[in-house]
Design a protein around this motif. Structure first.
Motif: not given
Length: 404
Positions: A13-18, A78-84, A86-91, A160-164
């Protein structure tokens, strides 16, 4: 517990957040969200089930609400991890917050059901076996995490999407297990009518005066939980300061859960043989060993970080289980839900450990965080040394004595 290993709060989780752009302060804030989620709803849940002889319905419904949002995590990444990001982080923050809030509310019912089913003199082995079995499954999860994060064919954010997605699948299996629980009825002779919530809160003072051991358990756990100040930063310290690779995250997850497996039976045996007070003190000494070991690590001794994660795994579930067991044996059966609710809510100040750790990391670096954590934990160890024996025998044990 095995499913959570796919998004482990000390490694993955910390690695994903970073990766999503979170600062060290925000990584520390994630610990606050988890702690508040587990602690604050407990007293409301205890009030909700007060006076009920069956709690399974509340447990099944609450756990289903906790797990439902996990279904959306893979799609958000998958949808927002690269393009947005900030939105993925909030979600991700929002979904995990909902998970911990409802999980914390369900904890009251779950522990009360454990108290009704498992006799006091066997609870140590029950919790120990649970920790060991969960650790075995989580070791498998850690190996999967390692393979997914090292795979060149599965790039970010797909890894990370697969892990989720795997977390969601494991959570659904857990939900089926919860639905299969056969709950015995509570003690109908001591059932009290449910009072208003404010009147329920006013019971706190007389309750703690009646059960002083509960107050000491609360204080000891609050200080021993200072280890969470450093928990999210061990993996970042290994990566950024000591040069560990991303693939090492999977191995750290394995090491963490190997500690679970190895220590679970030991904590159970120690509890049943010498009591919960001895177990809590021993776990306290182990908790302080984690930041001390991290302080001794250098680039040439990077391998020693594995020992840190082994310790984290052995004490993480161990402390919760030992304190929970001690609570169950310290109060009368009719007071169990209130005791769990009070103990959980009183851990709310511990939510500040995460932001404190993040602020200290921003100001002085990870080693300052580890040093401060070790200092506070040491105070908790001193308080834990004053824990006495349980003052209330288990209802199961009373029945067994009467039958004999």
């Amino acid at each position: 517990m095995a499913g959570v290993a796919f998004f482990d709060s000390a490694t993955v989780y910390p690695v994903l957040l970073a990766r999503l752009g979170a600062s060290d302060a925000l990584v520390g804030m994630s610990r606050l969200i988890q702690t508040l989620g587990v602690t604050l709803p407990a007293l409301f849940a205890a009030h909700r089930i007060h006076g009920r002889v069956y709690h399974k319905g509340f447990l099944v419904g609450g756990s289903a609400l906790a797990r439902a949002g996990l279904f959306t995590l893979p799609f958000a990444l998958l949808l927002f991890g690269k393009e947005r990001p900030d939105l993925a982080l909030a979600w991700v923050f929002g979904v995990t917050a909902v998970f911990w809030i409802f999980d914390g509310a369900c904890l009251v019912s779950w522990l009360d059901i454990v108290g009704k089913i498992v006799p006091q003199r066997r609870r140590g082995r029950f919790f120990g076996a649970m920790q060991a079995l969960a650790g075995l499954f989580a070791i498998g999860a850690g190996l999967i995490v390692h393979q997914i994060l090292r795979s060149s064919s599965l790039a970010y954010p797909g890894n990370f999407a697969l892990l989720a997605g795997l977390w969601f699948i494991a959570a659904m299996v857990s939900q089926i297990g919860i639905m299969m629980i056969v709950e015995p009825a509570g003690d109908r002779t001591n059932i009290e009518p449910r009072v208003g919530f404010l009147d329920y809160i006013r019971m706190l003072g007389p309750f703690l005066r009646r059960y002083p051991r509960v107050l000491r358990l609360i204080l000891a756990r609050l200080l021993l939980e200072a280890g969470s100040m450093a928990t999210p930063f061990y993996v970042l310290y290994a990566q950024r300061d000591l040069g560990a690779s991303l693939q090492a995250v999977g191995f750290y997850t394995v090491a963490l859960n190997a500690g679970r497996v190895a220590s679970g039976p030991f904590w159970g045996w120690l509890t049943d043989r010498f009591g919960t007070s001895t177990t809590i003190r021993t776990i306290g000494f182990s908790i302080v060993a984690a930041p001390m070991a991290a302080l001794l690590c250098r680039g040439e001794t990077l391998w020693a970080m594995f020992a840190v994660f082994v310790i984290l795994g052995s004490v993480g579930d161990g402390l919760w289980m030992a304190i929970s067991n001690a609570l169950l044996e310290s109060v009368e059966p009719k007071d169990r839900p209130f005791a769990v609710g009070v103990a959980s809510v009183c851990q709310t100040p511990g939510a500040l450990y995460g932001p404190m750790g993040g602020a200290l990391a921003e100001i002085g670096g990870y080693r300052v965080v580890f040093g401060c954590a070790a200092t506070v934990i040491s105070v908790g160890v001193l308080i834990a040394r004053g824990l006495g024996p349980p003052i209330v025998p288990s209802s199961h044990d009373r029945v067994e004595r009467e039958q004999r």
